[in-house]
Design a protein around this motif. Sequence first.
Motif, short mmCIF file in Angstrom:
data_model
loop_
_atom_site.label_atom_id
_atom_site.label_comp_id
_atom_site.label_asym_id
_atom_site.label_seq_id
_atom_site.Cartn_x
_atom_site.Cartn_y
_atom_site.Cartn_z
N PHE A 99 0.82 -1.20 0.00
CA PHE A 99 0.00 0.00 0.00
C PHE A 99 0.86 1.27 0.00
CE2 PHE A 99 -3.78 2.45 1.69
CZ PHE A 99 -4.57 2.18 0.59
N TYR A 102 1.53 1.88 -3.60
CA TYR A 102 0.29 2.41 -4.19
C TYR A 102 0.13 3.89 -3.84
CZ TYR A 102 -4.79 3.14 -4.70
OH TYR A 102 -6.03 3.64 -5.01
N ARG A 103 0.38 4.24 -2.58
CA ARG A 103 0.25 5.63 -2.13
C ARG A 103 1.20 6.55 -2.88
NH1 ARG A 103 3.26 5.73 2.89
NH2 ARG A 103 4.92 6.10 1.38
N GLN A 105 2.55 6.10 -5.84
CA GLN A 105 2.24 6.18 -7.26
C GLN A 105 1.00 7.01 -7.53
OE1 GLN A 105 2.03 2.09 -8.57
NE2 GLN A 105 4.24 1.95 -8.88
N TYR A 106 0.00 6.90 -6.67
CA TYR A 106 -1.27 7.59 -6.90
C TYR A 106 -1.34 8.96 -6.23
CZ TYR A 106 -3.62 3.67 -9.19
OH TYR A 106 -4.00 2.70 -10.08
N SER A 112 0.48 6.33 4.83
CA SER A 112 -0.51 5.25 4.74
C SER A 112 -0.29 4.25 5.86
CB SER A 112 -0.41 4.53 3.38
OG SER A 112 0.85 3.89 3.25
N GLY A 213 -6.90 -4.98 -3.12
CA GLY A 213 -6.26 -3.89 -3.84
C GLY A 213 -7.05 -3.45 -5.06
N LYS A 214 -7.58 -4.43 -5.82
CA LYS A 214 -8.38 -4.10 -6.99
C LYS A 214 -9.66 -3.35 -6.61
CE LYS A 214 -6.78 -8.00 -9.83
NZ LYS A 214 -7.17 -9.29 -10.47
N GLU A 217 -8.73 0.28 -5.55
CA GLU A 217 -8.37 1.08 -6.72
C GLU A 217 -9.62 1.49 -7.50
OE1 GLU A 217 -5.16 0.90 -10.40
OE2 GLU A 217 -5.88 -0.96 -9.51
#
Length: 256
Positions: A99, A102-103, A105-106, A112, A213-214, A217
Motif C-alpha cells: 500500500f 500504491y500511495r 504512485q497515486y 498510509s 487492492g483491486k 483502486e
Amino acid sequence: MEAAMDLMRRISPNQSETALSALLSLLPHHSADLLSQVDQPLQVCMDTESMKEFILCEYNRDADSYRSPWSNKYRPPLEDGPLPSDELRKLEIEANEIFAVYRDQYYEGGVSSVYMWEDDNQGLVACFLIKKDGSKKGHGRRGHLQEGSWDAIHVIEVGPVEEGNAHYCLTSTVMLSLTTEHKPLGTFNLSGSIRRQMSLDLSVAEGHLCNMGKMIEEMEGKLRNSLDQVYFGKTREMVCTLRPPPEGIQLRLPES
C-alpha cells in the motif's frame, strides 16, 4: 442519535472535530456510537522504533494508545493491547509495504497505514488508510494550495473462504478540505466528504491482498469522479455564473 448523525453528515470535515466534541457533551450516553460511526480527519504519529509515521484511528486504538503497523507496538506503551495473530500479522506487514507503493504512485507522497484483525465469523477485517497533506508546508509537490488535506478510509470485511471464494464488503470514506489564497482572486475554501460501499464475491486464487487492492483502486476512481462532479463541477458552475471570467480566460480550480 439519528439527528446527531444527520448533522455530522452535513458538517464540513474541517469543523467535524469541534462538532463531534459538542455532541459528545450533549449526548454522553451515545458516546460509543458516535465515536464508532463518525469518521474524523486522520491524525499522524511517529513510531520512534522504526522511525516511520503511522495513522491514528479507531481501528488501531485501545484506551488512549495506538498500535503502529510497523513495529506492532502501542504508543504510548500498553502491556495488554490486542494484537493480530502471527499469520494475520504477516499479511498486515505485506499489505503495508504494497500500500505504501500504491500511495506513492497515486498520491505522490503522504502517509498510509493498514490494520487487520479477526472478526467473529471466522473471517478478517482490514482497514486501509491514506492521509495526504497537500499544503505548501506538507506533502504537496505542486505548491498550489495554502492548506489542503485528503483523508481516505477503506474498511474491508472478508468472509470465510468457501469453495475457493470469499465475500468482500468494502466501505470507503473520503474527506477533502482545501484552501487557496491568491491576491487577485481572494480566498477560496472547499471541503466535503463522501462515502460509498461495494460488495463482491471473488476467487481467492490470487490471494486476499490482490482482491482488496483491486476493489480499493476501483472505488477510489469512483470517489474521485464523484467529488469532481459534485464539488468541483458545481463550484465551477456557480463561480462562472456569478462571476464570469474575462473573455479568453479559463477558470481552473487548483490541484493538490
